[in-house]
Design an enzyme around this catalytic site. Structure first.
Site, short mmCIF file in Angstrom:
data_model
loop_
_atom_site.label_atom_id
_atom_site.label_comp_id
_atom_site.label_asym_id
_atom_site.label_seq_id
_atom_site.Cartn_x
_atom_site.Cartn_y
_atom_site.Cartn_z
N ASP A 157 0.97 -0.86 -0.37
CA ASP A 157 -0.10 0.08 0.32
C ASP A 157 0.77 1.57 0.33
OD1 ASP A 157 0.79 -1.13 2.92
OD2 ASP A 157 -0.37 0.42 3.62
N ARG A 191 5.15 4.07 6.23
CA ARG A 191 4.89 4.17 8.02
C ARG A 191 4.66 3.03 7.71
NH1 ARG A 191 -0.96 6.48 5.43
NH2 ARG A 191 -1.96 3.83 5.05
N ASP A 192 3.88 3.10 9.77
CA ASP A 192 3.65 1.27 9.75
C ASP A 192 3.08 0.17 9.84
OD1 ASP A 192 1.66 2.67 10.67
OD2 ASP A 192 2.25 2.51 13.40
N GLU A 193 3.02 0.05 7.99
CA GLU A 193 2.61 -0.99 7.18
C GLU A 193 3.38 -1.20 5.77
OE1 GLU A 193 -1.51 -0.38 6.02
OE2 GLU A 193 -2.28 1.93 7.26
N GLU A 236 -2.12 9.04 -1.30
CA GLU A 236 -2.88 8.08 -1.54
C GLU A 236 -4.38 9.14 -0.96
OE1 GLU A 236 -2.68 7.00 2.93
OE2 GLU A 236 -3.98 5.59 3.19
C1 BGC Z 1 -3.87 1.11 3.57
C2 BGC Z 1 -4.92 0.76 2.28
C3 BGC Z 1 -5.75 -0.30 2.21
C4 BGC Z 1 -6.60 0.16 3.33
C5 BGC Z 1 -8.05 -0.53 4.03
C6 BGC Z 1 -5.23 1.30 4.24
O1 BGC Z 1 -4.93 1.36 5.73
O2 BGC Z 1 -3.01 2.15 3.85
O3 BGC Z 1 -3.74 1.43 1.18
O4 BGC Z 1 -6.43 -0.69 1.29
O5 BGC Z 1 -6.07 0.35 4.74
O6 BGC Z 1 -8.31 -0.65 4.92
#
Ligand code: BGC
Length: 872
Positions: A458, A462-464, A737
């Site tokens: 995504d 960040r923390d993802e 985003e």
């Molecule tokens: C991500 C998105 C993802 C979404 C779905 C987000 O935190 O960055 O791109 O698809 O969550 O909930």
């Protein structure tokens, strides 16, 4: 120009050392533009162990043809050349350059007695894992003929032989659903070892395997101990094979890398560097031993994707002081990777680097990173030194530097940004007469690069940085044009399927799944049908489609949570039209279009794709069944969501786009009137975007389908938020985003989720390639492709190129004054390049799409073709 074969590849690998296929299919591309070249036969020459054999085949196929002869064995090298025959021209190409192919270790037994080993050093499990240094001395009695290193890690590794770095992969072996598919890598290390004393040394960091992941702070998802599994296989001059496996005779220790974490960055202490640890004869007194741990070798797999590598360098553009007087570096581009630092300063002094995408209030903006520290810290040795972090990466344009020593000037010599991503082949090119659109396209490419680092993520900062499935669902069609994604997405889809089987047949929201079992949601789950379909359109690989079929089928048959009439269960939670611009910043799922409507529409579309896939795979019973299901579901959709006179329950941009694009209306006149209403809604909205994840990637295609490309041009060219060019006008260098990740006053959107590097919005790229550039496949794999330019938006020229499985496809157009001779003000001139063994269906603008019948298109074979038509 003579026709030649420009490239021979195996499966979807450009470099075929250590592949997982023993009978890899072979493809070749043509170079040069000989007119009317159509292949009737080919020769494949295979050299194995000094014996050459030529295989002749009377086939017109030049893409993914079967491996001739016996399958290869583990580690067996073959050299292959190809030539192609054309009956029409009574000619053949010259032999291609020879290309080598060599499988890796195809069975667990091939790993001999290599074991996954970990250090005897006791460590705290529920904390950051300090990287481990492993080493082993060995000696060879004979001259080395050839040597291969097969290696992977419980974590991420960097290997060295006799002090020299092995290969140029970084962050290897990348991120997989390790419990199902754990990749190993193969290196040719013949030149790194010698007769006599040698040393192998490997550093392992926690990576995704054992590191902290996602916002809840989970760690040790796949394991809690760092380890290595490797096998060095050496063939010596007398023909014998010697193996140096990882086993409990290895030693281990810690070293200068104090910590290296995906989100938080690296702490490196040069004063703890261990001189000579990677050379033979090192005195390892005080080092720890190692012991073997249980490891399931059946999950080991050769990579499908190209390696993650350092792709480019980016020069420092500016050094300035923040509002509070901090030193800040600007690289002029939001990118993904890390810094290379060349520095000398007092021994024991430290420098820290905080990486951010944007500035806010004159300071580096760390809030969007949430809990990710994105900070590297190096303690200096006192000597001249060059340093890069090993097991982390950052998404950044700006870096705040604290503690830079006076002895070194902070400039382009001392600091460089290294761009890191999966090294896919660049296949697409787009350029037009509007500089803002070109910049948008460039930003789309940068966001793709940054988020194609081992898996499709995504965001990278960040923390993802997780493999969110909905995002790649939206972006795949665009991605497949820009880079060759076949291997990359193939590997990732293997994991998606395995994860799906453990998630009640619903692809989890993220792959690899580190969120635990999560309930089915549409669009994100539909990825398992949509991405295989998109891949098939681009690469035409039926075997790959067949491999992906069970996942698609399991989702539709068992994964979707249905109600009593087989549409989506309305109480199922959905992401829906995620990030609809009218949704509140802190609640991106509260869209203006019902999430149930959106989910039902996608379910029908996925069912239709599954019917199509079934029929391509000659599974006719399934094809009929899913086609019937599709018809029934559409009727149910109509009674649930569309009135008798054709209005949709939510007359929004997404609410209309979905039934228009997915063919969900009951009567032909409903399409015509819905298309008009959609354009009216868009006009009333001043051509601003009103769609989220569900609608954005198909909005433009839906409008073009109903001959409303002009409306979409107005949206695309709108410079206000929400719109694509707003981000460009606001100096974005990647796609964001949120439409307004940065607000018009320069402050950052207060929403918690605010990344400046998400690719979903960049899904508009496919509209640009297909409508401005005019290029799209007319049948899976580009053997026939469309050239169908829709000029508009005041554009006066454009050029799109695509390196198809056959060779270079190109469409280049310009609008000029036709003058008296042509009798028109606007003369559209188009040049089309068609590679050998493929053909183009060229449609010229100037007529409504619906009237653009087959007769008005021309089919042209290989060569360069020129067309012109008066527009006014
Ligand atoms: C991500 C998105 C993802 C979404 C779905 C987000 O935190 O960055 O791109 O698809 O969550 O909930």
């Amino acid at each position: 120009m003579a026709l030649s074969i420009s490239e021979v590849s195996f499966e979807h690998h450009r470099t075929a050392l250590g592949i997982g296929e023993s009978a890899p299919r072979i493809s070749w591309r043509f170079d040069g533009h000989v007119s009317d070249w159509w292949q009737s036969a080919y020769d494949i020459e295979v050299n194995r162990g000094g014996h050459t054999q030529t295989f002749h085949s009377n086939s017109s196929d030049s893409v993914l043809v079967p491996w001739p002869g016996e399958p290869l064995e583990s580690g067996e090298e073959a050299t292959v050349r190809v030539r192609s025959f054309c009956p029409h021209r009574h000619a053949n190409t010259a032999w291609s350059e020879p290309v080598t192919v060599e499988p890796g270790l195809l069975t667990p037994e091939d790993w001999q007695n290599a074991e996954a080993i970990v250090s005897d050093r006791e460590t705290e499990v529920n904390a950051t894992h300090r990287p481990i240094y492993f080493r082993k001395d060995f000696s060879l009695d004979e001259e080395v003929l050839s040597a291969r290193l097969y290696i992977t890690a419980l974590g991420l590794y960097e290997a060295r032989l006799n002090g020299q770095r092995v290969g140029d992969r970084v962050l290897a072996p990348g991120w997989q659903s390790y419990n199902h598919r754990h990749e190993y890598n193969t290196y040719n290390v013949t030149d790194l070892i010698q007769r006599g004393e040698n040393a192998i040394s490997i550093t392992v960091g926690e990576g995704w395997y054992a590191g902290r992941l996602a916002w809840l702070g989970s760690r040790n998802i796949w394991g809690d101990t760092l380890g290595v599994l490797s096998l060095l296989s050496v063939t010596t001059a007398n023909g014998t094979r010697t193996f140096i496996p990882s086993d409990d005779t290895w030693q281990s220790s810690t070293g200068p890398i104090i910590s290296s974490e995906i989100y938080d960055g690296e702490v490196y202490d040069s004063t703890q560097e261990i001189q000579g640890w990677d050379s033979p004869g090192f005195n390892a007194t005080g080092w720890f031993g190692t012991h073997a741990v249980k490891f399931n070798k059946t999950v080991l797999a050769a990579p499908d994707a190209p390696p993650v590598q350092r792709i480019k360098e980016r020069k420092l553009e500016n050094v300035f002081s923040s509002a509070s007087g901090k030193t800040v570096l600007d690289f002029g581009q939001n990118l993904v990777g890390w810094l290379r630092v060349r520095v000398k300063g007092p021994k024991g002094s430290s420098i820290s680097f905080i990486h951010t995408e944007v500035m806010e209030n004159g300071e580096v903006a760390t809030r969007p990173l949430r809990t990710a520290k994105a900070t590297d810290n190096i303690t200096l040795s006192g000597a001249d030194q060059e340093w890069e972090p090993s097991f982390t990466f950052h998404g950044f344009r700006y870096v705040q530097v604290d503690g830079w020593p006076e002895e070194t000037e902070l400039n382009t010599n001392s600091i460089t940004a290294i761009v890191v991503n999966t090294d896919m082949e660049e296949t697409g090119y787009f350029h037009c007469s509007n500089p803002l659109l070109n910049k948008l396209h460039e930003n789309i490419i940068w966001s793709m690069r940054g988020n194609f680092l081992s898996i499709p993520t995504d965001c990278p900062q960040r923390d993802e940085r997780l493999g969110w499935t909905g995002d790649i669902h939206a972006f795949a069609r665009t991605a497949n044009f820009i880079y060759n994604t076949a291997g990359f997405l193939r590997g990732w889809l293997k994991d998606a399927y395995k994860e799906q089987l453990e998630n009640n047949y619903a692809p989890p929201y993220v792959v690899p799944n580190m969120l635990g079992v999560n309930p089915a949601r549409s669009i994100w789950g539909d990825v398992i049908v949509a991405v295989p379909w998109d891949l098939f359109q681009t690469y035409g690989d039926e075997a790959m489609l067949r491999e992906q079929y069970p996942g698609a089928q399991a989702w539709i048959d068992k994964g979707v949570l249905r109600n009593e009439v087989n549409l989506w269960n309305r109480s199922a939670e959905q992401f829906g039209d995620w990030l609809d611009p009218l949704a509140p910043p802190d609640s991106p799922g509260e869209a203006t279009t019902s999430s149930s409507l959106v989910s039902d529409a996608y379910l029908i579309h996925s069912t239709e794709l599954l019917a199509n896939i079934s029929s391509y795979l000659s599974l006719s019973e399934n094809a009929e069944k899913y086609a019937r299901d599709r018809t029934n579901l559409t009727r149910l959709f109509q009674s649930a969501w569309i009135s008798k006179n054709g209005t949709v329950a939510n007359e929004t941009q997404t609410g209309l786009t979905l039934p228009l694009y997915f063919n969900l209306f009951a009567k032909p006149e409903h399409y015509t009137s819905a298309a008009i209403r959609l354009t009216n809604i868009i006009a009333q909205n001043k051509y601003k975007v009103g769609t989220g994840f569900a609608g954005t990637h198909i909005l433009g295609h839906a409008l073009s389908k109903y001959d409303e490309a002009d409306t979409f041009y107005k949206m695309l060219l709108n410079e206000e938020v929400p719109g694509w060019l707003y981000q460009v006008i606001m100096n974005g260098t990647t796609t964001w985003e949120r439409w307004d990740s940065m607000l018009p006053n320069g402050s950052i959107n207060p929403g918690e989720m605010t990344s400046f590097n998400h690719y979903a919005v960049g899904s508009v790229g496919s509209w640009m390639h297909e409508n401005i550039g005019g290029l799209s496949p007319a049948e899976p794999g580009w053997r026939r492709f469309n050239v169908d330019v829709r000029p508009g938006g005041g554009l006066t020229s454009a050029e799109a190129r695509f390196l198809s499985p056959y060779g270079l496809v190109q469409a280049k157009w310009v609008i000029v004054d036709g003058g008296k001779k042509k009798g028109c003000d606007e003369l559209f001139k188009l040049a089309v390049t068609v590679p050998a063994n493929s053909e183009a269906i060229v449609s010229l603008p100037g007529q409504p799409v619906r009237g653009r019948s087959r007769e008005s298109s021309v089919v042209v074979r290989s060569g360069v073709h020129h067309f012109e038509r008066c527009l006014t």
